[in-house]
Design an enzyme around this catalytic site. Structure first.
Site, PDB file in Angstrom:
ATOM      1  N   HIS A  54      95.797  85.783  -8.563  1.00 17.32           N
ATOM      2  CA  HIS A  54      95.527  85.297  -7.216  1.00 17.32           C
ATOM      3  C   HIS A  54      95.494  86.483  -6.249  1.00 17.32           C
ATOM      4  O   HIS A  54      95.977  87.580  -6.567  1.00 17.32           O
ATOM      5  CB  HIS A  54      96.592  84.282  -6.802  1.00 17.32           C
ATOM      6  CG  HIS A  54      96.429  82.959  -7.500  1.00 17.32           C
ATOM      7  ND1 HIS A  54      97.184  81.852  -7.207  1.00 17.32           N
ATOM      8  CD2 HIS A  54      95.565  82.566  -8.478  1.00 17.32           C
ATOM      9  CE1 HIS A  54      96.806  80.843  -7.979  1.00 17.32           C
ATOM     10  NE2 HIS A  54      95.834  81.256  -8.766  1.00 17.32           N
ATOM     11  N   GLU A  56      97.128  87.274  -3.560  1.00 16.25           N
ATOM     12  CA  GLU A  56      98.405  87.882  -3.148  1.00 16.25           C
ATOM     13  C   GLU A  56      98.908  88.841  -4.217  1.00 16.25           C
ATOM     14  O   GLU A  56      99.403  89.932  -3.921  1.00 16.25           O
ATOM     15  CB  GLU A  56      99.473  86.801  -2.923  1.00 16.25           C
ATOM     16  CG  GLU A  56      99.145  85.774  -1.853  1.00 16.25           C
ATOM     17  CD  GLU A  56      98.304  84.613  -2.369  1.00 16.25           C
ATOM     18  OE1 GLU A  56      97.534  84.788  -3.337  1.00 16.25           O
ATOM     19  OE2 GLU A  56      98.414  83.520  -1.784  1.00 16.25           O
ATOM     20  N   CYS A  91     102.517  82.283  -6.330  1.00 17.95           N
ATOM     21  CA  CYS A  91     102.380  83.415  -5.407  1.00 17.95           C
ATOM     22  C   CYS A  91     103.555  83.480  -4.441  1.00 17.95           C
ATOM     23  O   CYS A  91     103.952  84.561  -4.001  1.00 17.95           O
ATOM     24  CB  CYS A  91     101.079  83.301  -4.634  1.00 17.95           C
ATOM     25  SG  CYS A  91      99.679  83.577  -5.707  1.00 17.95           S
ATOM     26  N   ARG A 190      71.052  80.961  -7.056  1.00 16.18           N
ATOM     27  CA  ARG A 190      71.148  80.291  -8.363  1.00 16.18           C
ATOM     28  C   ARG A 190      72.187  80.960  -9.253  1.00 16.18           C
ATOM     29  O   ARG A 190      72.823  80.308 -10.084  1.00 16.18           O
ATOM     30  CB  ARG A 190      69.795  80.317  -9.088  1.00 16.18           C
ATOM     31  CG  ARG A 190      68.772  79.384  -8.502  1.00 16.18           C
ATOM     32  CD  ARG A 190      67.495  79.502  -9.298  1.00 16.18           C
ATOM     33  NE  ARG A 190      66.411  78.720  -8.722  1.00 16.18           N
ATOM     34  CZ  ARG A 190      65.139  78.852  -9.047  1.00 16.18           C
ATOM     35  NH1 ARG A 190      64.791  79.765  -9.952  1.00 16.18           N
ATOM     36  NH2 ARG A 190      64.236  78.102  -8.491  1.00 16.18           N
ATOM     37  N   ASP A 206      55.750  70.763 -10.700  1.00 15.16           N
ATOM     38  CA  ASP A 206      55.836  72.239 -10.718  1.00 15.16           C
ATOM     39  C   ASP A 206      56.215  72.842 -12.070  1.00 15.16           C
ATOM     40  O   ASP A 206      56.118  74.050 -12.238  1.00 15.16           O
ATOM     41  CB  ASP A 206      56.900  72.716  -9.705  1.00 15.16           C
ATOM     42  CG  ASP A 206      56.553  72.329  -8.282  1.00 15.16           C
ATOM     43  OD1 ASP A 206      55.413  71.893  -8.054  1.00 15.16           O
ATOM     44  OD2 ASP A 206      57.436  72.463  -7.405  1.00 15.16           O
ATOM     45  N   LEU A 210      64.039  76.997 -13.004  1.00 10.76           N
ATOM     46  CA  LEU A 210      65.292  76.898 -12.239  1.00 10.76           C
ATOM     47  C   LEU A 210      66.389  77.843 -12.754  1.00 10.76           C
ATOM     48  O   LEU A 210      67.568  77.584 -12.544  1.00 10.76           O
ATOM     49  CB  LEU A 210      65.824  75.448 -12.200  1.00 10.76           C
ATOM     50  CG  LEU A 210      64.883  74.411 -11.598  1.00 10.76           C
ATOM     51  CD1 LEU A 210      65.522  73.021 -11.647  1.00 10.76           C
ATOM     52  CD2 LEU A 210      64.511  74.755 -10.157  1.00 10.76           C
TER      53      LEU A 210
END
Ligand SMILES: NC(=O)c1ccc[n+]([C@@H]2O[C@H](COP(=O)([O-])OP(=O)(O)OC[C@H]3O[C@@H](n4cnc5c(N)ncnc54)[C@H](OP(=O)(O)O)[C@@H]3O)[C@@H](O)[C@H]2O)c1
Length: 377
Positions: A54, A56, A91, A190, A206, A210
């Site tokens: 994390h 911290e 933390c 993306r 189309d 993607l």
């Protein structure tokens, strides 16, 4: 210390937090800056990757590496330090052990499992202050809050339109409304989300891939097609690439599923509502069953309009190209929207405008919704 004195430290922590976009999900993006008792910055860190240290702990490690002593110092954190031992230690305990005298927090933790860090710090004699979070802090926490508060992923709708609001010609041609620079930006997006979603209308018109191409991807997004009658062709490029990037087709029908599955696609039958895929239900399923915390919606006017109408768009990135189509048979993002009055119209809040080559990028967020109170305990 006043709010303005906290500002530079908290701003730096927020900037750091943003580096976690696309890698920390489904955890929140968090940043931390640590100063010694004299106010000199001696360490900083952010939550880099889900399951990793994390912010911290990263900040405290940075202090140690530079030989600085955080005892008696202050930490500025963009989210309340966690109070549970999940994939990493709590933390709050790390801060107490390090001997920090004060912790300044931009936003409370909405996750009941991890919350309570501030109370734990106060009980151990650490001074805790809440510094009212800037818009940036709420923005950072939002994907995480959507997951915790709504049980669905954060949805970013992206579309390109002409000045007069058309997303394709009347004949269905949309390649390319926006500039190459704008499209490159979309590829970067993306590469930062868990899922790229579109509708069957776009697949048939189309034949898109993607995928994230030409830029570095932080993750490989699952591609999802919303296709009630399972009309996705086995020969579609999405299906042909299903073994390189996962593809899920959400359908109300199983007819023809075997061929698609044989080609590597996942076909998931969801019970239709009013003859169409239930979009809120589909989002909840994606979060619960496929761990999707962020969705980039790249659909045509029909599906996009429904997402807007149902209040499922959390962020919108609209690329406005310097063209005018003027064709009354061409559609815009209003296709599924039925607002009888201005008050009933879906409303977004403009957060940023930016020039991208000859296009203008308008960045919106939902006007109301997943915002938890920020302030003193
Ligand atoms: N400018 C841009 O940014 C952009 C982006 C993408 C596409 N486009 C253009 O948009 C055009 C295609 O638009 P489109 O509107 O036909 O396609 P779409 O929005 O991609 O897909 C619409 C289809 O999704 C399915 N669907 C399933 N559940 C739904 C629900 N709850 N609500 C709404 N739809 C649902 C419906 O078909 P079923 O009922 O069969 O499932 C519907 O016809 C193409 O010309 C493409 O080039 C432009």
């Amino acid at each position: 210390m006043s709010h303005s004195e906290h500002e530079p430290f908290m701003r730096r922590a927020l900037e750091l937090a943003r580096h976690g976009w696309g890698t920390s999900h489904p955890n929140p993006m968090v940043g931390c800056v640590i100063a010694d008792a004299r106010g000199r910055v001696i360490g900083a860190g952010h939550h880099r990757v889900f399951g990793g240290a994390h912010a911290e702990v990263e900040g405290l490690d940075a202090c140690r590496r530079s030989g600085a002593d955080p005892r008696g110092g202050t930490a500025w954190v963009t989210l309340e330090p966690c109070n549970h031992t999940g994939k990493t230690g709590a933390c709050s305990e790390a801060i107490i052990r390090a001997g920090l005298a004060r912790v300044v927090i931009a936003r409370r933790d909405a996750n009941p499992v991890a919350a309570g860090g501030a109370a734990r710090l106060v009980a151990a004699g650490v001074r805790v202050e809440f510094c009212s979070a800037s818009a940036l802090a709420s923005g950072l926490a939002s994907p995480f809050l959507a997951r915790v508060a709504l049980g669905r992923p954060w949805v970013i709708a992206k579309w390109a339109q002409t000045i007069d609001g058309r997303m394709a010609t009347g004949a269905g041609v949309s390649k390319w409304i926006s500039s190459e620079r704008s499209r490159r930006r979309v590829h970067r997006l993306r590469g930062m989300v868990d899922c790229v979603m579109t509708g069957i209308g776009t697949v048939l018109a189309d034949d898109p891939l993607l995928t994230c191409r030409g830029v570095r991807a932080r993750r490989v997004a699952r591609r999802v097609v919303v296709d009630t009658r399972l009309r996705t062709p086995v020969g579609a490029r999405l299906v042909g690439s299903a073994r390189e990037a996962p593809l899920t087709i959400l359908s109300g029908s199983e007819a023809g599923a075997a061929a698609l599955r044989g080609a590597g696609a996942e076909v998931r039958a969801l019970p239709p509502v009013n003859g169409r895929i239930d979009l809120a239900g589909a989002l909840r399923w994606l979060l619960a069953e496929r761990g999707v915390a962020t969705v980039l919606l790249e659909a045509g006017p029909r599906l996009l309009g429904r997402f807007l109408e149902e209040g499922l768009v959390d962020e919108a990135m609209v690329f406005v190209a310097p063209r005018v189509l003027g064709d009354p048979s061409a559609h815009g993002p209003d296709r599924g929207v039925r607002a009888p009055t201005l008050d009933a119209a879906p409303r977004l809040c403009l957060v940023r405008t930016r020039r991208v080559g000859d296009d203008v990028l308008l960045h919106y967020r939902r006007a109301e919704g997943v915002h938890l109170p920020v302030g003193a305990p």
